[in-house]
Scaffold this active site. Sequence first.
Site, PDB file in Angstrom:
ATOM      1  N   HIS A  97      13.458 -17.263  -4.334  1.00  0.00           N
ATOM      2  CA  HIS A  97      12.607 -16.479  -5.221  1.00  0.00           C
ATOM      3  C   HIS A  97      12.228 -17.334  -6.419  1.00  0.00           C
ATOM      4  CE1 HIS A  97      11.289 -13.188  -7.868  1.00  0.00           C
ATOM      5  NE2 HIS A  97      11.176 -12.463  -6.787  1.00  0.00           N
ATOM      6  N   ASP A 126      12.141  -9.219   0.012  1.00  0.00           N
ATOM      7  CA  ASP A 126      10.982  -9.138   0.905  1.00  0.00           C
ATOM      8  C   ASP A 126      11.389  -9.311   2.364  1.00  0.00           C
ATOM      9  OD1 ASP A 126       8.996  -8.886  -1.188  1.00  0.00           O
ATOM     10  OD2 ASP A 126       9.401 -10.982  -1.652  1.00  0.00           O
TER      11      ASP A 126
END
Length: 430
Positions: free
Chosen positions: A307, A365
């Site tokens: 991330h 995600d």
Amino acid sequence: MNDNKNAKLILNNKEVELDVLHGSVGPSVIDIRKLYGEIGCFTYDPGYGATGSCESAITYIDGEEGILLHRGYSIDDLANKSSFLEVAYLLLNGELPKKEEKEEFENAITLHTMVHEQLINFYRGFRRDAHPMAIMVGVVGALSAFYPDSTNIDDPYERMVSSRRLIAKIPTIAAMAYKYALGQPFNYPLNDLNYSENFLNMCFSVPAEKYKLNKTISDALDKILILHADHEQNASTSTVRIAGSSGANPFACIASGIASLWGPSHGGANEAVLNMLSEIGSKDKIMEYVNKAKDKDDPFRLFGFGHRVYKNYDPRASVMRKTCHEVLDLLGVKNEPLLDIAMELEKIALKDEYFIEKKLYPNVDFYSGIILKAMGFPTDMFTVLFAVARTVGWVAQWNEMITDPVQRIGRPRQLYTGKVSRKFVPLEKR
């Protein structure tokens, strides 16, 4: 708070002293607002990665430690002990609701879930194969034409009404986009269902067969919504704020956020995960693609790992991982190639030294895409679900910006590298 002028900058024999401001937690910031006026230069920060654009009391992220707090509460506690609408109230109002406040808020949201009947005409104007995010941008942007009584941003009551309308109607609008693509009739919201149950029913119920609600599934969706509700000053939130800084109505501002969220580097990441799994194709090809991802000269990328903000484990991913496995176990998903590939890829990533060393852990995600796929949502609805969740964060951030006494219209500067002054040459002489 600030220390008195304890940062000093000297340029071209000019000196300027700058205040250092401190938040309640996190890095301090140097206040550069008077920089241009005193020494005639701007700062240069593409992507604003080192620039604080506003003061906010809503969400705090410590990417190094893997911390995400909403109004001081950890995301783990909120996801496991609260509900989405309770978190929505917290983001909007700063405190968790008392029993009476919770009941009033939930009732108000429930009573706003229906949309103006003429909005149906909007959907009929889109192609049947239109991406649902394109529909979301258009329909949400048009809400100000249907609800002009809540567009006065200077009226606190109208801001509250528009905020609640957006949170209530976005799931209905999203479900209608899904149904339109399928060629199925729209479902009206049902007031006896909670927020997540209502959305699932609007998406999956048909006149010929009643949708059977399952608590594990609706709870999983509620957690997905909580985990995506707000994430500080990301691209879409900053877009909402900068649109709102011009005085634009709240419906237009949220539509701008949806447009920004649509990008594959932002809200489209979980859709990109499923597309990646499709490209891999089978479990026996996973290592081939993992090696491609490790090769810096190979353009292939593994989506759903690591991330930009979190340099440690994404705190939302630990909650989502548990929920993901609960949903897959409940549904007894078998012989589903993409989900099989995802689970095998997860095992490899959690053990592979390359992933561990670079802290490329599966992020939120990765798991949310798998869950939504298992629930029956097509990949082009994934970002729409993200928008349903993030609307409350956008609305909370927009409200905070509107009431901030120092907020100004957004006007980033630039480092100009184009041609200098030139004389116009008539067409016949070029």
